[in-house]
Structure formats: structure tokens, C-alpha cells
Write a protein that holds these residues in place. Structure first.
Motif, PDB file in Angstrom:
ATOM      1  N   SER A  53       1.479 -11.083  -1.655  1.00  0.00           N
ATOM      2  CA  SER A  53       0.184 -10.905  -0.989  1.00  0.00           C
ATOM      3  C   SER A  53      -0.274  -9.465  -1.003  1.00  0.00           C
ATOM      4  N   GLY A  54       0.653  -8.552  -1.262  1.00  0.00           N
ATOM      5  CA  GLY A  54       0.331  -7.131  -1.223  1.00  0.00           C
ATOM      6  C   GLY A  54       0.302  -6.545   0.172  1.00  0.00           C
ATOM      7  N   ARG A  55       0.637  -7.375   1.162  1.00  0.00           N
ATOM      8  CA  ARG A  55       0.501  -6.918   2.552  1.00  0.00           C
ATOM      9  C   ARG A  55       1.733  -6.201   3.071  1.00  0.00           C
ATOM     10  N   ALA A  56       2.840  -6.310   2.364  1.00  0.00           N
ATOM     11  CA  ALA A  56       4.058  -5.642   2.827  1.00  0.00           C
ATOM     12  C   ALA A  56       4.729  -4.929   1.669  1.00  0.00           C
ATOM     13  N   THR A  57       5.272  -3.772   1.963  1.00  0.00           N
ATOM     14  CA  THR A  57       5.974  -2.988   0.955  1.00  0.00           C
ATOM     15  C   THR A  57       7.296  -2.499   1.515  1.00  0.00           C
ATOM     16  N   TYR A  58       8.148  -2.068   0.616  1.00  0.00           N
ATOM     17  CA  TYR A  58       9.421  -1.451   0.981  1.00  0.00           C
ATOM     18  C   TYR A  58       9.675  -0.310   0.009  1.00  0.00           C
ATOM     19  N   TYR A  59      10.222   0.782   0.528  1.00  0.00           N
ATOM     20  CA  TYR A  59      10.590   1.916  -0.311  1.00  0.00           C
ATOM     21  C   TYR A  59      12.002   2.368   0.017  1.00  0.00           C
ATOM     22  N   ALA A  60      12.728   2.748  -1.009  1.00  0.00           N
ATOM     23  CA  ALA A  60      14.015   3.380  -0.780  1.00  0.00           C
ATOM     24  C   ALA A  60      13.789   4.706  -0.065  1.00  0.00           C
TER      25      ALA A  60
END
Length: 126
Positions: A53-60
Motif C-alpha cells: 500500500s505504500g503506507r508503511a516503511t522500515y529502514y535498517a
């Protein structure tokens, strides 16, 4: 689903690159997308992730504040904007499509992704 990654190259420390991953095939299905990287002698690690959905992200933690993942659903393409690059960012970068559960462990586990691009080399010189 076929994934084609591009945009890698050689850049000086502090510079920027934008990686692209174009999807083709059964793109009508909704997949979350991840960018992984693998440096020589090391395992494949998650860099960034975005839900279908593009509504959630995660980054190291190592790239937070420097890298941004985004999608263009019209072009079926996911991007990784990489700023303030460091020599330790040197690696082969892979894009992947799948539907891992939105947890730290599942997002970062390569076997949870069904489709992989061929990888693009990023080299950051000091």
C-alpha cells in the motif's frame, strides 16, 4: 514477477545514488518490496522495505535518515534514494518482492520474499 534493478555505480563518500527496480509480469498482485544488500564475505541484509500500500516503511538503523524507499505504482517501480553515502554502504543491492509479515524479523528474512532482482553494484569510495 520479474524484477530488474538498476542505478548502481561508483560514487564518492557523501554522494547520492538512486536505485530503481522495475517489476513486470504478474504485477497485478500486491507485493511488498524490499531492498537488501550484500557486501563481500557478509550475509544479505535488509536495507529498506515498503508495504504494497505504500503506507508503511522500515529502514535498517544503519541507513535511517539517509535512505528513502518509495514506489510508483503507475510505473510498477520501486526506488531507493541513497544520500550521504558512506564506504560501508558498498555492496551489491537487490530488490525483492514478497509478503512478509510486518515484523522486524519477517521483513528482514530473505526467504520471505518470492521474487528477486539480479542485483546492482554500489561502490562508495572514501
Amino acid at each position: 514477477v520479474q524484477l530488474q534493478a538498476s542505478g548502481g555505480g561508483l560514487v564518492q563518500a557523501g554522494g547520492s545514488l538512486r536505485l530503481s527496480c522495475a517489476a513486470s509480469g504478474r504485477t497485478g498482485s500486491s507485493y511488498s518490496m524490499g531492498w537488501f544488500r550484500q557486501a563481500p564475505g557478509k550475509g544479505r541484509e535488509i536495507v529498506a522495505y515498503i508495504t504494497s500500500s505504500g503506507r508503511a516503511t522500515y529502514y535498517a538503523d544503519s541507513v535511517k535518515g539517509r535512505f528513502t524507499i518509495s514506489t510508483d505504482n503507475v510505473k510498477n517501480t520501486v526506488y531507493l534514494q541513497m544520500n550521504s553515502l558512506k564506504p560501508e554502504d558498498t555492496a551489491v543491492y537487490y530488490c525483492a518482492a514478497g509478503n512478509p509479515a510486518y515484523t522486524y524479523y519477517d521483513v528482514g528474512t530473505p526467504r520471505n520474499y518470492a521474487y528477486w532482482g539480479q542485483g546492482t553494484q554500489v561502490t562508495v569510495s572514501s
